[in-house]
Design an enzyme around this catalytic site. Sequence first.
Site, PDB file in Angstrom:
ATOM      1  N   LYS A   1       0.824  -1.208   0.000  1.00 22.02           N
ATOM      2  CA  LYS A   1       0.000   0.000   0.000  1.00 22.02           C
ATOM      3  C   LYS A   1       0.864   1.266   0.000  1.00 22.02           C
ATOM      4  O   LYS A   1       0.577   2.204  -0.722  1.00 22.02           O
ATOM      5  CB  LYS A   1      -0.919   0.042   1.235  1.00 22.02           C
ATOM      6  CG  LYS A   1      -1.882  -1.140   1.338  1.00 22.02           C
ATOM      7  CD  LYS A   1      -2.873  -0.946   2.478  1.00 22.02           C
ATOM      8  CE  LYS A   1      -2.226  -0.858   3.855  1.00 22.02           C
ATOM      9  NZ  LYS A   1      -1.593  -2.122   4.306  1.00 22.02           N
TER      10      LYS A   1
ATOM     11  N   ARG B   1      -9.361   0.930   9.047  1.00 20.00           N
ATOM     12  CA  ARG B   1      -8.831  -0.393   9.344  1.00 20.00           C
ATOM     13  C   ARG B   1      -9.870  -1.276  10.021  1.00 20.00           C
ATOM     14  O   ARG B   1      -9.594  -2.437  10.308  1.00 20.00           O
ATOM     15  CB  ARG B   1      -7.638  -0.244  10.279  1.00 20.00           C
ATOM     16  CG  ARG B   1      -6.356  -0.835   9.734  1.00 20.00           C
ATOM     17  CD  ARG B   1      -5.288  -0.574  10.768  1.00 20.00           C
ATOM     18  NE  ARG B   1      -4.063  -1.258  10.510  1.00 20.00           N
ATOM     19  CZ  ARG B   1      -3.069  -0.762   9.793  1.00 20.00           C
ATOM     20  NH1 ARG B   1      -3.169   0.388   9.214  1.00 20.00           N
ATOM     21  NH2 ARG B   1      -1.961  -1.462   9.667  1.00 20.00           N
TER      22      ARG B   1
ATOM     23  N   ARG C   1      11.572  -7.228   5.222  1.00 24.29           N
ATOM     24  CA  ARG C   1      11.575  -5.808   5.581  1.00 24.29           C
ATOM     25  C   ARG C   1      12.169  -5.612   6.989  1.00 24.29           C
ATOM     26  O   ARG C   1      12.877  -4.630   7.237  1.00 24.29           O
ATOM     27  CB  ARG C   1      10.146  -5.263   5.525  1.00 24.29           C
ATOM     28  CG  ARG C   1      10.061  -3.770   5.759  1.00 24.29           C
ATOM     29  CD  ARG C   1       8.688  -3.219   5.428  1.00 24.29           C
ATOM     30  NE  ARG C   1       7.765  -3.361   6.531  1.00 24.29           N
ATOM     31  CZ  ARG C   1       6.471  -3.022   6.482  1.00 24.29           C
ATOM     32  NH1 ARG C   1       5.948  -2.574   5.365  1.00 24.29           N
ATOM     33  NH2 ARG C   1       5.703  -3.160   7.529  1.00 24.29           N
TER      34      ARG C   1
ATOM     35  N   ARG D   1      11.957  -2.081  11.604  1.00 22.12           N
ATOM     36  CA  ARG D   1      10.806  -1.444  12.240  1.00 22.12           C
ATOM     37  C   ARG D   1      10.434  -2.206  13.500  1.00 22.12           C
ATOM     38  O   ARG D   1      10.478  -3.429  13.514  1.00 22.12           O
ATOM     39  CB  ARG D   1       9.623  -1.454  11.265  1.00 22.12           C
ATOM     40  CG  ARG D   1       9.065  -0.087  11.013  1.00 22.12           C
ATOM     41  CD  ARG D   1       8.011  -0.123   9.951  1.00 22.12           C
ATOM     42  NE  ARG D   1       6.781  -0.756  10.408  1.00 22.12           N
ATOM     43  CZ  ARG D   1       5.646  -0.730   9.719  1.00 22.12           C
ATOM     44  NH1 ARG D   1       5.616  -0.128   8.550  1.00 22.12           N
ATOM     45  NH2 ARG D   1       4.581  -1.312  10.186  1.00 22.12           N
TER      46      ARG D   1
ATOM     47  N   ARG E   1      -0.269  -9.041  13.514  1.00 22.40           N
ATOM     48  CA  ARG E   1      -0.801  -7.995  12.618  1.00 22.40           C
ATOM     49  C   ARG E   1      -1.607  -8.604  11.487  1.00 22.40           C
ATOM     50  O   ARG E   1      -2.633  -8.047  11.072  1.00 22.40           O
ATOM     51  CB  ARG E   1       0.335  -7.130  12.078  1.00 22.40           C
ATOM     52  CG  ARG E   1       0.714  -6.029  13.075  1.00 22.40           C
ATOM     53  CD  ARG E   1       2.127  -5.506  12.864  1.00 22.40           C
ATOM     54  NE  ARG E   1       2.373  -4.995  11.555  1.00 22.40           N
ATOM     55  CZ  ARG E   1       3.546  -5.096  10.922  1.00 22.40           C
ATOM     56  NH1 ARG E   1       4.559  -5.723  11.499  1.00 22.40           N
ATOM     57  NH2 ARG E   1       3.701  -4.591   9.733  1.00 22.40           N
TER      58      ARG E   1
HETATM   59  P1  ADP Z   1       1.298  -2.220   8.361  1.00 18.97           P
HETATM   60  O1  ADP Z   1       0.276  -2.018   7.265  1.00 18.97           O
HETATM   61  O2  ADP Z   1       2.616  -2.699   7.866  1.00 18.97           O
HETATM   62  O3  ADP Z   1       0.804  -3.005   9.544  1.00 18.97           O
HETATM   63  P2  ADP Z   1       1.036   0.596   9.154  1.00 18.97           P
HETATM   64  O4  ADP Z   1       2.189   1.498   8.985  1.00 18.97           O
HETATM   65  O5  ADP Z   1      -0.179   0.849   8.319  1.00 18.97           O
HETATM   66  O6  ADP Z   1       1.665  -0.821   8.927  1.00 18.97           O
HETATM   67  O7  ADP Z   1       0.559   0.563  10.690  1.00 18.97           O
HETATM   68  C1  ADP Z   1       1.438   0.287  11.740  1.00 18.97           C
HETATM   69  C2  ADP Z   1       0.675   0.235  13.062  1.00 18.97           C
HETATM   70  O8  ADP Z   1       0.069   1.514  13.318  1.00 18.97           O
HETATM   71  C3  ADP Z   1      -0.495  -0.745  13.106  1.00 18.97           C
HETATM   72  O9  ADP Z   1      -0.104  -2.061  13.440  1.00 18.97           O
HETATM   73  C4  ADP Z   1      -1.381  -0.106  14.188  1.00 18.97           C
HETATM   74  O10 ADP Z   1      -0.888  -0.357  15.482  1.00 18.97           O
HETATM   75  C5  ADP Z   1      -1.214   1.371  13.915  1.00 18.97           C
HETATM   76  N1  ADP Z   1      -2.250   1.894  12.990  1.00 18.97           N
HETATM   77  C6  ADP Z   1      -2.047   2.403  11.740  1.00 18.97           C
HETATM   78  N2  ADP Z   1      -3.215   2.785  11.177  1.00 18.97           N
HETATM   79  C7  ADP Z   1      -4.184   2.503  12.078  1.00 18.97           C
HETATM   80  C8  ADP Z   1      -5.603   2.640  12.098  1.00 18.97           C
HETATM   81  N3  ADP Z   1      -6.271   3.141  11.049  1.00 18.97           N
HETATM   82  N4  ADP Z   1      -6.277   2.234  13.207  1.00 18.97           N
HETATM   83  C9  ADP Z   1      -5.638   1.738  14.263  1.00 18.97           C
HETATM   84  N5  ADP Z   1      -4.300   1.564  14.318  1.00 18.97           N
HETATM   85  C10 ADP Z   1      -3.577   1.940  13.246  1.00 18.97           C
END
Ligand code: ADP
Length: 187
Positions: free
Chosen positions: A13, A88, A128, A134, A145
């Site tokens: 994404k 999400r 990654r 990270r 996740r």
């Molecule tokens: P990935 O898609 O690799 O899991 P992101 O960078 O989108 O990584 O998100 C990393 C973390 O940030 C998530 O695991 C969550 O804890 C938090 N997060 C991101 N976006 C949201 C959201 N819309 N609602 C709740 N938590 C979020």
Amino acid sequence: MRMVLLGAPGSGKGTQGEKLVAHFGIPKISTGDALRAAVAAGTELGRKAKSAMDAGQLVANEIVIGIVEERLGQPDAQKGFILDGFPRNTAQARVLDEMLVRLGQPPIDKAVHLAVDDEEIIQRLLDRAQKEGRADDKEDVIRHRIKVYNDETHPLLDYYAAQHKVVKVDGVGSLDDIFQRILKALK
Ligand code: ADP
């Protein structure tokens, strides 16, 4: 163009979102990036979000909703935007629809689903982890996740399908091929 990117962690994404930014000239709004920036800056919001992020859990809805509402109100987001990592869960999707009405913006046009199977996702995230280090790219957190994605985020495909907005794109292949598939699917 008002677009939501849907797909598991590691589905691409962020990368495809950047290509869409360059193509459409509209901003990408990534809640993950915004939360990581808040954690790095040590803000109160960052402190609140950190433990959930480190555990691979969702951060509280009100925190991410506040981030998105603030960002969608800014001048450069009026002509369109690409949402990466938000919504999400279905509660966030409903709030987003209401928020656009409140902000006087047209509704979401498309939800682009980057489809990648679980095994490929785990492999990509482990790769990654080695490169970027990270905090949430550890195997047990990665598996969690993916579970959170399957339980809470995947059902959003039904939410957007009910609005006839889902375009599904095969997320495996070269970055350029995937990008061309997205553009074709959006036509
Ligand atoms: P990935 O898609 O690799 O899991 P992101 O960078 O989108 O990584 O998100 C990393 C973390 O940030 C998530 O695991 C969550 O804890 C938090 N997060 C991101 N976006 C949201 C959201 N819309 N609602 C709740 N938590 C979020």
